[in-house]
Design a protein around this motif. Structure first.
Motif, PDB file in Angstrom:
ATOM      1  N   VAL A 142       0.841  -1.206   0.000  1.00 35.93           N
ATOM      2  CA  VAL A 142       0.000   0.000   0.000  1.00 35.93           C
ATOM      3  C   VAL A 142       0.878   1.258   0.000  1.00 35.93           C
ATOM      4  CG1 VAL A 142      -1.662   1.343   1.362  1.00 35.93           C
ATOM      5  CG2 VAL A 142      -2.018  -1.108   1.024  1.00 35.93           C
ATOM      6  N   LYS A 143       1.963   1.225   0.811  1.00 38.37           N
ATOM      7  CA  LYS A 143       2.901   2.367   0.834  1.00 38.37           C
ATOM      8  C   LYS A 143       3.495   2.594  -0.561  1.00 38.37           C
ATOM      9  CE  LYS A 143       4.773   2.442   5.542  1.00 38.37           C
ATOM     10  NZ  LYS A 143       5.958   2.086   6.344  1.00 38.37           N
ATOM     11  N   ASP A 144       3.910   1.484  -1.184  1.00 38.03           N
ATOM     12  CA  ASP A 144       4.562   1.590  -2.505  1.00 38.03           C
ATOM     13  C   ASP A 144       3.561   2.028  -3.575  1.00 38.03           C
ATOM     14  OD1 ASP A 144       6.832   0.765  -1.234  1.00 38.03           O
ATOM     15  OD2 ASP A 144       6.803  -1.289  -2.005  1.00 38.03           O
ATOM     16  N   LEU A 145       2.317   1.562  -3.467  1.00 39.53           N
ATOM     17  CA  LEU A 145       1.285   1.993  -4.424  1.00 39.53           C
ATOM     18  C   LEU A 145       1.038   3.492  -4.310  1.00 39.53           C
ATOM     19  CD1 LEU A 145      -1.274  -0.954  -4.012  1.00 39.53           C
ATOM     20  CD2 LEU A 145      -0.106  -0.358  -6.150  1.00 39.53           C
ATOM     21  N   ASP A 146       1.012   3.968  -3.067  1.00 37.49           N
ATOM     22  CA  ASP A 146       0.796   5.393  -2.816  1.00 37.49           C
ATOM     23  C   ASP A 146       1.952   6.217  -3.392  1.00 37.49           C
ATOM     24  OD1 ASP A 146      -0.523   7.619  -1.863  1.00 37.49           O
ATOM     25  OD2 ASP A 146       0.306   7.463   0.165  1.00 37.49           O
ATOM     26  N   ALA A 147       3.161   5.726  -3.114  1.00 41.65           N
ATOM     27  CA  ALA A 147       4.353   6.447  -3.598  1.00 41.65           C
ATOM     28  C   ALA A 147       4.391   6.473  -5.122  1.00 41.65           C
ATOM     29  CB  ALA A 147       5.613   5.776  -3.045  1.00 41.65           C
ATOM     30  N   GLY A 148       3.889   5.416  -5.753  1.00 43.56           N
ATOM     31  CA  GLY A 148       3.936   5.336  -7.221  1.00 43.56           C
ATOM     32  C   GLY A 148       2.764   6.017  -7.900  1.00 43.56           C
ATOM     33  N   GLY A 149       1.835   6.594  -7.107  1.00 46.56           N
ATOM     34  CA  GLY A 149       0.691   7.290  -7.690  1.00 46.56           C
ATOM     35  C   GLY A 149      -0.427   6.347  -8.123  1.00 46.56           C
ATOM     36  N   PHE A 150      -0.392   5.103  -7.643  1.00 44.15           N
ATOM     37  CA  PHE A 150      -1.422   4.118  -8.049  1.00 44.15           C
ATOM     38  C   PHE A 150      -2.604   4.062  -7.065  1.00 44.15           C
ATOM     39  CE2 PHE A 150       2.701   2.361  -9.564  1.00 44.15           C
ATOM     40  CZ  PHE A 150       2.479   2.473 -10.929  1.00 44.15           C
ATOM     41  N   LEU A 151      -2.435   4.629  -5.863  1.00 47.08           N
ATOM     42  CA  LEU A 151      -3.481   4.570  -4.839  1.00 47.08           C
ATOM     43  C   LEU A 151      -4.379   5.806  -4.934  1.00 47.08           C
ATOM     44  CD1 LEU A 151      -4.633   3.099  -2.288  1.00 47.08           C
ATOM     45  CD2 LEU A 151      -3.019   4.451  -0.925  1.00 47.08           C
ATOM     46  N   ILE A 152      -5.680   5.573  -5.199  1.00 46.56           N
ATOM     47  CA  ILE A 152      -6.620   6.696  -5.310  1.00 46.56           C
ATOM     48  C   ILE A 152      -7.144   7.074  -3.923  1.00 46.56           C
ATOM     49  CG2 ILE A 152      -8.835   7.446  -6.288  1.00 46.56           C
ATOM     50  CD1 ILE A 152      -8.322   5.339  -8.542  1.00 46.56           C
ATOM     51  N   LYS A 153      -7.693   6.089  -3.181  1.00 49.91           N
ATOM     52  CA  LYS A 153      -8.212   6.356  -1.831  1.00 49.91           C
ATOM     53  C   LYS A 153      -8.369   5.034  -1.078  1.00 49.91           C
ATOM     54  CE  LYS A 153     -13.119   6.206  -3.116  1.00 49.91           C
ATOM     55  NZ  LYS A 153     -14.453   6.786  -2.972  1.00 49.91           N
ATOM     56  N   ILE A 154      -8.527   5.163   0.247  1.00 51.47           N
ATOM     57  CA  ILE A 154      -8.789   3.986   1.097  1.00 51.47           C
ATOM     58  C   ILE A 154     -10.144   4.199   1.754  1.00 51.47           C
ATOM     59  CG2 ILE A 154      -8.005   2.567   3.035  1.00 51.47           C
ATOM     60  CD1 ILE A 154      -5.147   3.716   2.507  1.00 51.47           C
ATOM     61  N   GLU A 155     -11.043   3.245   1.551  1.00 48.93           N
ATOM     62  CA  GLU A 155     -12.414   3.357   2.069  1.00 48.93           C
ATOM     63  C   GLU A 155     -12.631   2.309   3.175  1.00 48.93           C
ATOM     64  OE1 GLU A 155     -16.945   2.465   0.398  1.00 48.93           O
ATOM     65  OE2 GLU A 155     -15.251   2.473  -1.002  1.00 48.93           O
TER      66      GLU A 155
END
Length: 875
Positions: free
Chosen positions: A324-337
């Motif tokens: 999840v950290k790496d997805l966020d850093a790579g711009g792949f994470l939109i939001k967490i619900e």
């Protein structure tokens, strides 16, 4: 057996001795007998991990009640006992014990581990049997079985081979439920769903041609390492132009296709789902339809494996956080619900279950489930209560193939061998040593064992000697009643039904009697985590087995949970003491005299009444037991013993036994003895120890109560007129005693009673009883009396009674006493009202204290009202 009863009932002394007496007499043993009807119950085999718990105690008590009742009715009643190897539960216990010694399974190997397992079985397997005996279980111990004994093991192999040859057992790669803690596959029935806090991670998967992103959401981001496609619905206009294109899997960098499949719900989320065939059962089916690769990214301990790239070696939840950290850093994470969702957990260790692709053995369920549903629908098997059939149908009609292989060492090893030279699979009832295809001797047996429930499913017939066609099997099968908790309807009940039909061509039992759970006094499920479990052995030690048994069945109704408390057991012990004291009273009056256990030729009104009541109760109890209403049956018997027999008939009999008419006294002694002896028969299935001990001490026919005939209703001994007449007398006595009590008149103060009635016969016949039990100096019966104004009146449906006031109280003294009591009550009430009117008290005192004061005030108001009424009556 002793004919003397100790002054006080001592369960410890009596129960051990009585059980030995039954064992030595061979009363539990059942044989095929053409002169008798069979009645069979097979015990739900407790695990050899075994410690008797309250669920067992309830289960075994109910079975014992039914088997003792049927034995007394003249059936050849077999209660077949045994224990279960419980592969996964037992292996876990042994592994835990070894861990404390610093040893692992791998350290000692399979043979060394199995040696320990058999030692465990010898050490602990017998413990639960001894505890069942403490409870009074009248099992046929000569026929004790174990799911891994030679006969049961032979039956297991026979079934495996038979189903394999019919194509109903197969080996294949499928999505299964994997427990990372137990390190084995488990079946759908072994997965519990628990609501847990979770998250939806909304992600972007970039299109491989650089034209943008596709959005989706997942609850398990760590499994994306094994994604082999993303899917959309074929009719979804939003994505029609993208089907066939590719996306780049974030963090992994490989390209995976966009596919169209009707599994996807267009109106849920973005209408796009990631497809991970190795880690989701639905994705697995989608993958099969589209020939997708199956990439497993976790090992059997829930650790990311070598397919997980840089995350390899991380536990799944640790990997999730990093991904999840790496997805966020790579711009792949939109939001967490945040969400709440049902998560599958292992029913034994409560670890979150991991769906994963694995090569396992399965039973094809559809052809087996259909006939198993039909026999219940057709009424060939009856469920008590009937509502349980809906749960059964729902599970059976939506059943998936049963994963039967387990990655364990303790249990029935799968009877399959693989040829190292030609790859042939040999399934055989006997150990294979040569390949039938190529003649090679390089054979390796499958490492896995079978699911515990595979052998348990054969229990009703494997325990009777099947696959041999034994005399026991022919006589005792199908069994009659299965008694079990509703919580194992899928695990065991359903599997026994389809196994019986498939292998015996006949149902395994005629009735399934479901009981509920035993809960604590607050209604909570008993569990280690709550620390509210109650050890039945400790309860037996303190109160006796009969008291525990009586408590478990009192108020019990089929399929419903029950609450257990010490107060209930204490009440049951008091009931046992009541019966004991009644028996001692009978002994005091019959010892040294010739008193047969038979009714006299002439029965007085009260004799007819108790004999008639007994026969009515015997008839009703038999009807209740036939309908498995054990709680209702025992409630009727309790009321009969406590109220009719002890509180009324014994008191009535005392008058005659202390009187001068010897023939009447002897008749009372006979009726007392006969009623007690036969009532003990009705009570025996519920409280076997105390009833056998008392019955043996009284005049009786036969060698043991356990095999005495169950009382049958005799129309000639039913006297409804006598019951109606005695009811009139008892209502009058009760009314007089109640009125005296209200006026605080001590029993020593006798009063004359005038009974005004148009129906004098019953009252005249029981004149002595009325005088004695209503504390009367004399009883006059007539059409009408002139008793003056100073009389207390009691009214019943059949008469009016008058008690002269002067006979009851010293009017002057009673007026003075009541006046003083009224002053005190009013003073106390004033204090309470002052407190409730005090604002400081009302604002600062805890609510429970305020409520207590208010309740006390209501009681005092009622007391004042009652005293004022009594004064008014006197004046």
């Amino acid at each position: 057996m002793s004919t003397e009863l100790l002054k006080a009932y001592e369960p410890k002394e009596v129960e051990r001795r009585i059980y030995d007496f039954w064992m030595q007499g061979g009363y539990f043993h059942a044989e095929p007998d053409p002169e008798k009807k069979p009645y069979t119950i097979v015990i739900p085999p407790p695990n050899i991990t075994g410690q008797l718990h309250m669920g067992h105690a309830l289960d075994e008590t109910m079975q014992d009640i039914l088997i003792r009742w049927k034995r007394m009715q003249g059936y050849s009643a077999l209660w077949l006992p045994g224990t279960d190897h419980a592969s996964i539960a037992t292996e876990a216990k042994i592994v835990e014990a070894m861990r404390k010694e610093g040893i692992t399974k791998d350290d000692i190997g399979r043979e060394g581990f199995l040696k320990r397992a058999w030692e465990w079985k010898e050490k602990f397997g017998g413990r639960i049997i001894e505890q069942l005996k403490l409870l009074g279980s009248s099992c046929d111990w000569d026929r004790l079985r174990f799911t891994m004994d030679e006969g049961c093991s032979q039956a297991v192999r026979h079934v495996f081979v038979k189903l394999y040859e019919k194509g109903l057992i197969y080996r294949g790669e499928r999505i299964i439920n994997w427990c990372p803690n137990c390190r084995t596959a488990i079946s759908d029935a072994e997965v519990d769903f628990e609501e847990k806090e979770g998250s939806f991670w909304h992600l972007r998967y970039p299109l491989a041609d650089g034209s943008g992103f596709i959005e989706l959401a997942t609850t398990r981001p760590e499994t994306m390492l094994g994604d082999t496609a993303v899917a959309v619905h074929p009719e979804d206009e939003r994505y029609r132009g993208l089907v066939g294109k590719k996306v780049v899997l974030p963090l992994v960098g490989k390209e995976i296709p966009i596919i169209a499949d009707e599994y996807v719900e267009m109106d849920f989320g973005t209408g796009v789902v990631k497809i991970t065939p190795a880690h989701d059962p639905n994705d697995f089916e989608v993958g099969r339809r589209h020939n997708l690769p199956v990439l497993n990214v976790m090992d059997d301990g829930g650790i990311i494996n070598e397919n997980g790239g840089k995350y390899a070696g991380m536990p799944a939840l640790e990997a999730r956080k990093q991904i999840v950290k790496d997805l966020d850093a790579g711009g792949f994470l939109i939001k967490i619900e945040p969400i709440k969702h049902n998560v599958g957990t292992c029913c034994r260790c409560h670890t979150v279950v991991e769906p994963r692709v694995s090569t396992q053995w399965f039973v094809k369920m559809e052809p087996l489930a259909e006939p198993a549903v039909n026999v219940v629908k057709e009424g060939k098997i009856k469920f008590i209560p009937e509502r349980m059939d809906k749960i059964y149908y729902n599970w059976m009609e939506n059943i998936k193939d049963w994963c039967i292989s387990r990655q364990l060492w303790w249990g029935h090893r799968i009877p399959a061998w693989y040829c190292a030279d030609c790859g042939e699979t040999i399934v055989s009832e006997t150990d294979a040593d040569i390949c039938p295809k190529c003649g090679s001797r390089h054979l390796r047996q499958d490492e896995d064992t079978l699911d515990t429930w595979f052998s348990s499913a054969l229990w009703p017939f494997s325990t009777l000697g099947w696959p041999e066609n034994t005399e026991e099997l022919k006589y005792f099968y199908p069994t009659d009643t299965l008694v079990t908790g509703y919580d194992i309807i899928f695990f065991w009940v359903a599997r026994m039904v389809f196994s019986g039909l498939e292998h015996m061509g006949e149902i395994p039992f005629k009735t399934v009697f479901f009981h509920g759970l035993v809960r604590d006094s607050q209604g909570r499920k008993m569990s280690k985590s709550l620390g509210n479990g109650i050890d039945p052995v400790e309860v037996i030690d303190q109160y006796g087995a009969d008291a525990l048994r009586f408590t478990l069945v009192t108020g019990n109704s089929p399929g419903n949970d029950m609450r257990f408390s010490d107060e209930k057991v204490a009440a049951s012990r008091n009931f046992a003491n009541k019966i004991w004291n009644a028996a001692r009273f009978i002994h005091m009056n019959i010892d040294g005299k010739e008193v047969p256990c038979s009714l006299p030729e002439a029965l007085s009104l009260e004799d007819q009444w108790i004999v008639s009541r007994f026969h009515a109760v015997a008839r009703e109890m038999t009807e209740n037991l036939d309908k498995f209403e054990l709680g209702i049956a025992v409630a009727k018997l309790y009321d009969f013993i406590w109220d009719d027999f002890c509180d009324w008939y014994i008191e009535l009999a005392k008058i005659r036994m202390n009187g001068e008419d010897e023939s009447s006294a002897q008749a009372a002694r006979q009726v007392l003895t006969w009623t007690m002896s036969n009532t003990l028969k009705l009570l025996h299935p519920f409280m076997p120890f105390i009833t056998e001990e008392i019955w043996q001490s009284l005049p009786h026919e036969g060698e043991a109560l356990i095999v005495a005939g169950w009382p049958e209703y005799d129309e000639k001994m039913y006297f409804p007129e006598a019951e109606a007449e005695m009811t009139k007398v008892m209502e009058l006595i009760t009314a007089v005693r109640t009125r005296r009590s209200e006026m605080n008149v001590p029993p020593s103060k006798k009063a004359h009673l005038y009974v005004e009635t148009a129906d004098a016969e019953a009252f005249a016949a029981e004149r002595d009883a009325i005088a004695r039990l209503a504390y009367c100096s004399g009883v006059e019966i007539g059409d009408s009396f002139q008793v003056g104004e100073g009389a207390v009146t009691v009214v019943t449906a059949a008469c009016r009674g008058y008690l002269p006031m002067d006979d009851l109280v010293d009017k002057k003294a009673e007026l003075a006493r009541l006046t003083k009591e009224l002053e005190n009550a009013k003073k106390q009430l004033q204090n309470v009202e002052a407190k409730l009117g005090n604002e400081t008290f009302m604002s600062k005192a805890p609510q429970n204290v305020v409520d207590g004061v208010k309740a006390n005030g209501e009681k005092l108001k009622e007391k004042v009202r009652m005293i004022e009424e009594s004064l008014k009556a006197l004046q």
